[in-house]
Design an enzyme around this catalytic site. Structure first.
Site, PDB file in Angstrom:
ATOM      1  N   LYS A   1       6.189  -2.353  -9.010  1.00 59.28           N
ATOM      2  CA  LYS A   1       5.142  -1.622  -9.738  1.00 59.28           C
ATOM      3  C   LYS A   1       5.194  -1.793 -11.019  1.00 59.28           C
ATOM      4  CE  LYS A   1       3.239   0.068  -5.854  1.00 59.28           C
ATOM      5  NZ  LYS A   1       1.968  -0.415  -5.434  1.00 59.28           N
TER       6      LYS A   1
ATOM      7  N   ASP B   1      -4.780  -9.839   5.216  1.00 60.61           N
ATOM      8  CA  ASP B   1      -3.409  -9.705   5.181  1.00 60.61           C
ATOM      9  C   ASP B   1      -3.196 -10.263   3.624  1.00 60.61           C
ATOM     10  OD1 ASP B   1      -0.639 -10.192   4.867  1.00 60.61           O
ATOM     11  OD2 ASP B   1      -0.528 -10.656   7.095  1.00 60.61           O
TER      12      ASP B   1
ATOM     13  N   THR C   1       1.701  10.611   3.254  1.00 59.31           N
ATOM     14  CA  THR C   1       1.170   9.400   3.955  1.00 59.31           C
ATOM     15  C   THR C   1       2.409   8.648   4.819  1.00 59.31           C
ATOM     16  OG1 THR C   1       1.700   7.698   2.382  1.00 59.31           O
ATOM     17  CG2 THR C   1      -0.327   8.710   2.058  1.00 59.31           C
TER      18      THR C   1
ATOM     19  N   ASN D   1      -5.119  -1.740  -2.897  1.00 57.28           N
ATOM     20  CA  ASN D   1      -4.104  -0.601  -2.827  1.00 57.28           C
ATOM     21  C   ASN D   1      -2.813  -0.928  -1.871  1.00 57.28           C
ATOM     22  OD1 ASN D   1      -3.874   2.438  -1.657  1.00 57.28           O
ATOM     23  ND2 ASN D   1      -4.281   1.130   0.158  1.00 57.28           N
TER      24      ASN D   1
ATOM     25  N   TYR E   1      11.144  -2.185  -4.773  1.00 53.79           N
ATOM     26  CA  TYR E   1       9.732  -1.237  -5.071  1.00 53.79           C
ATOM     27  C   TYR E   1       9.527  -0.921  -6.616  1.00 53.79           C
ATOM     28  CZ  TYR E   1       6.108   1.968  -4.606  1.00 53.79           C
ATOM     29  OH  TYR E   1       4.966   2.771  -4.546  1.00 53.79           O
TER      30      TYR E   1
HETATM   31  P1  NDP Z   1       0.634   3.846   3.674  1.00 52.67           P
HETATM   32  O1  NDP Z   1       1.912   3.225   4.347  1.00 52.67           O
HETATM   33  O2  NDP Z   1      -0.052   4.987   4.415  1.00 52.67           O
HETATM   34  O3  NDP Z   1      -0.658   2.507   3.788  1.00 52.67           O
HETATM   35  C1  NDP Z   1      -0.381   1.299   3.193  1.00 52.67           C
HETATM   36  C2  NDP Z   1      -1.574   0.647   3.353  1.00 52.67           C
HETATM   37  O4  NDP Z   1      -0.988  -0.868   2.966  1.00 52.67           O
HETATM   38  C3  NDP Z   1      -1.711   0.473   4.975  1.00 52.67           C
HETATM   39  O5  NDP Z   1      -3.181   0.168   5.433  1.00 52.67           O
HETATM   40  C4  NDP Z   1      -0.971  -1.120   5.245  1.00 52.67           C
HETATM   41  O6  NDP Z   1      -1.772  -1.755   6.503  1.00 52.67           O
HETATM   42  C5  NDP Z   1      -1.384  -1.660   4.175  1.00 52.67           C
HETATM   43  N1  NDP Z   1      -0.656  -2.997   3.898  1.00 52.67           N
HETATM   44  C6  NDP Z   1       0.769  -3.079   3.864  1.00 52.67           C
HETATM   45  N2  NDP Z   1       0.937  -4.297   4.000  1.00 52.67           N
HETATM   46  C7  NDP Z   1      -0.148  -5.028   3.985  1.00 52.67           C
HETATM   47  C8  NDP Z   1      -0.464  -6.486   3.924  1.00 52.67           C
HETATM   48  N3  NDP Z   1       0.285  -7.483   3.956  1.00 52.67           N
HETATM   49  N4  NDP Z   1      -1.869  -6.917   3.939  1.00 52.67           N
HETATM   50  C9  NDP Z   1      -2.709  -5.946   4.201  1.00 52.67           C
HETATM   51  N5  NDP Z   1      -2.361  -4.619   4.096  1.00 52.67           N
HETATM   52  C10 NDP Z   1      -1.191  -4.145   4.145  1.00 52.67           C
HETATM   53  O7  NDP Z   1       0.861   4.081   2.136  1.00 52.67           O
HETATM   54  P2  NDP Z   1       0.114   5.066   1.124  1.00 52.67           P
HETATM   55  O8  NDP Z   1      -1.354   4.926   1.393  1.00 52.67           O
HETATM   56  O9  NDP Z   1       0.952   6.120   0.736  1.00 52.67           O
HETATM   57  O10 NDP Z   1       0.257   3.802  -0.197  1.00 52.67           O
HETATM   58  C11 NDP Z   1      -1.078   3.066  -0.685  1.00 52.67           C
HETATM   59  C12 NDP Z   1      -0.557   2.556  -2.018  1.00 52.67           C
HETATM   60  O11 NDP Z   1      -0.309   3.436  -2.665  1.00 52.67           O
HETATM   61  C13 NDP Z   1       0.622   1.599  -2.003  1.00 52.67           C
HETATM   62  O12 NDP Z   1       0.331   0.526  -2.892  1.00 52.67           O
HETATM   63  C14 NDP Z   1       1.711   2.535  -2.655  1.00 52.67           C
HETATM   64  O13 NDP Z   1       2.789   1.876  -3.231  1.00 52.67           O
HETATM   65  C15 NDP Z   1       1.114   3.331  -3.573  1.00 52.67           C
HETATM   66  N6  NDP Z   1       1.607   4.594  -4.022  1.00 52.67           N
HETATM   67  C16 NDP Z   1       1.817   5.642  -2.800  1.00 52.67           C
HETATM   68  C17 NDP Z   1       2.308   6.870  -3.209  1.00 52.67           C
HETATM   69  C18 NDP Z   1       2.591   7.920  -2.460  1.00 52.67           C
HETATM   70  O14 NDP Z   1       3.259   9.103  -2.584  1.00 52.67           O
HETATM   71  N7  NDP Z   1       2.166   7.779  -0.963  1.00 52.67           N
HETATM   72  C19 NDP Z   1       2.852   7.119  -4.656  1.00 52.67           C
HETATM   73  C20 NDP Z   1       2.578   5.999  -5.534  1.00 52.67           C
HETATM   74  C21 NDP Z   1       1.996   4.868  -5.090  1.00 52.67           C
HETATM   75  P3  NDP Z   1      -1.051  -1.473   7.980  1.00 52.67           P
HETATM   76  O15 NDP Z   1      -1.188  -0.324   8.478  1.00 52.67           O
HETATM   77  O16 NDP Z   1      -1.282  -2.554   8.713  1.00 52.67           O
HETATM   78  O17 NDP Z   1       0.596  -1.562   7.693  1.00 52.67           O
END
Ligand code: NDP
Length: 241
Positions: free
Chosen positions: A168, A64, A199, A91, A164
């Site tokens: 970033k 976490d 996602t 990530n 947000y």
């Molecule tokens: P998802 O919501 O699909 O995945 C986010 C991931 O982060 C999940 O595995 C979640 O875990 C994990 N997470 C959140 N909080 C914590 C924590 N405290 N400790 C550990 N893990 C944590 O999002 P995306 O895959 O879309 O996003 C991934 C990254 O890409 C992010 O940083 C986002 O800001 C960035 N991004 C995404 C874009 C998009 O269009 N999707 C565009 C630009 C950037 P859990 O399942 O437990 O919640």
């Protein structure tokens, strides 16, 4: 891309789904052993199983990113399993609540700002600093911070999200600070923008696949020793700060 020669290990935070899972799968496909960082036991184990089924050498790491203790325990677990870390992909990220004008700057909920910063920025610092000793044992360590073009002060793209987007921007700034600090080491640090990806984060209402979003991350995670440092990149090249 060729397979990595020696077995290298990559930790991906938030690797249980979305872009993080695709990064884990992509790095696994080119021969990395992948440490699947995830906070929820069931979601982590399910992701590890899916990766193994796809032929990836994966193991789960409870993580976490909002907890110092969790980051320290994750580093200890990786040290015990592989002894070093070659790649860290920061990530894990959250968008934060938006209801009730929570991310309208004129009604901004500062608790939402704190929550988002704690994951998207402080989480990166926590995990990076916990992992630096293990990264220092690798020949060509790479750190990739998952940013967003919403954090670009030049582009000002996407919806108004006053927790947000600034998170970033700050992550980009922190990335530059790490790159300066680590300039005379072999550790290369960069920030990546995955584009607009389908996602949970976007309600799956976005044009790019997680694999497409993962591509720039994988490229930055496997940069040659003379690769760029302290930059911000997407598929097209440098993203304006
Ligand atoms: P998802 O919501 O699909 O995945 C986010 C991931 O982060 C999940 O595995 C979640 O875990 C994990 N997470 C959140 N909080 C914590 C924590 N405290 N400790 C550990 N893990 C944590 O999002 P995306 O895959 O879309 O996003 C991934 C990254 O890409 C992010 O940083 C986002 O800001 C960035 N991004 C995404 C874009 C998009 O269009 N999707 C565009 C630009 C950037 P859990 O399942 O437990 O919640």
């Amino acid at each position: 891309m060729g397979r990595v020669n020696d077995t290298k290990t990559a930790l991906v935070t938030g690797a249980n789904k979305g872009i993080g899972f695709a990064v884990a799968q992509g790095l696994g496909a080119i021969g990395f052993t992948v440490a699947v960082g995830a906070r929820d036991d069931a979601r982590r184990e399910e992701a590890v199983e899916r990766l193994r089924t796809a032929g990836v050498d994966a193991f789960g790491v409870a993580l976490d990113v909002t907890s110092d203790d969790s980051a320290a325990a994750a580093a200890a677990a990786i040290e015990q399993t592989t002894g070093r870390l070659d790649v860290l992909v920061n990530n894990a990220g959250i968008s934060g609540r938006t209801d009730g004008g929570a991310q309208d700057p004129t009604t901004l909920d500062l608790d939402v700002v704190r929550t988002v910063l704690d994951t998207n920025v402080f989480g990166v610092v926590r995990v990076t600093n916990a992992m630096l000793p293990l990264l220092g044992r690798a020949d060509s360590p790479r750190i990739v911070n998952m940013s967003s073009n919403m954090g670009s002060l030049t582009l000002r793209t996407g919806p108004i999200m006053a927790a947000y987007a600034p998170s970033k921007s700050m992550l980009n700034s922190i990335t530059a600070q790490y790159a300066r600090r680590l300039a005379d080491t072999n550790i290369i640090v960069n920030a990546a923008c995955p584009g607009y990806v389908a996602t949970d984060f976007t309600g799956f209402a976005a044009p790019r696949t997680p694999e497409q979003g993962a591509a720039i991350v994988i490229r930055l995670a496997t940069l040659p020793d003379d690769g760029p440092r302290g930059g911000f990149f997407d598929d097209e090249g440098a993203v304006p700060w």
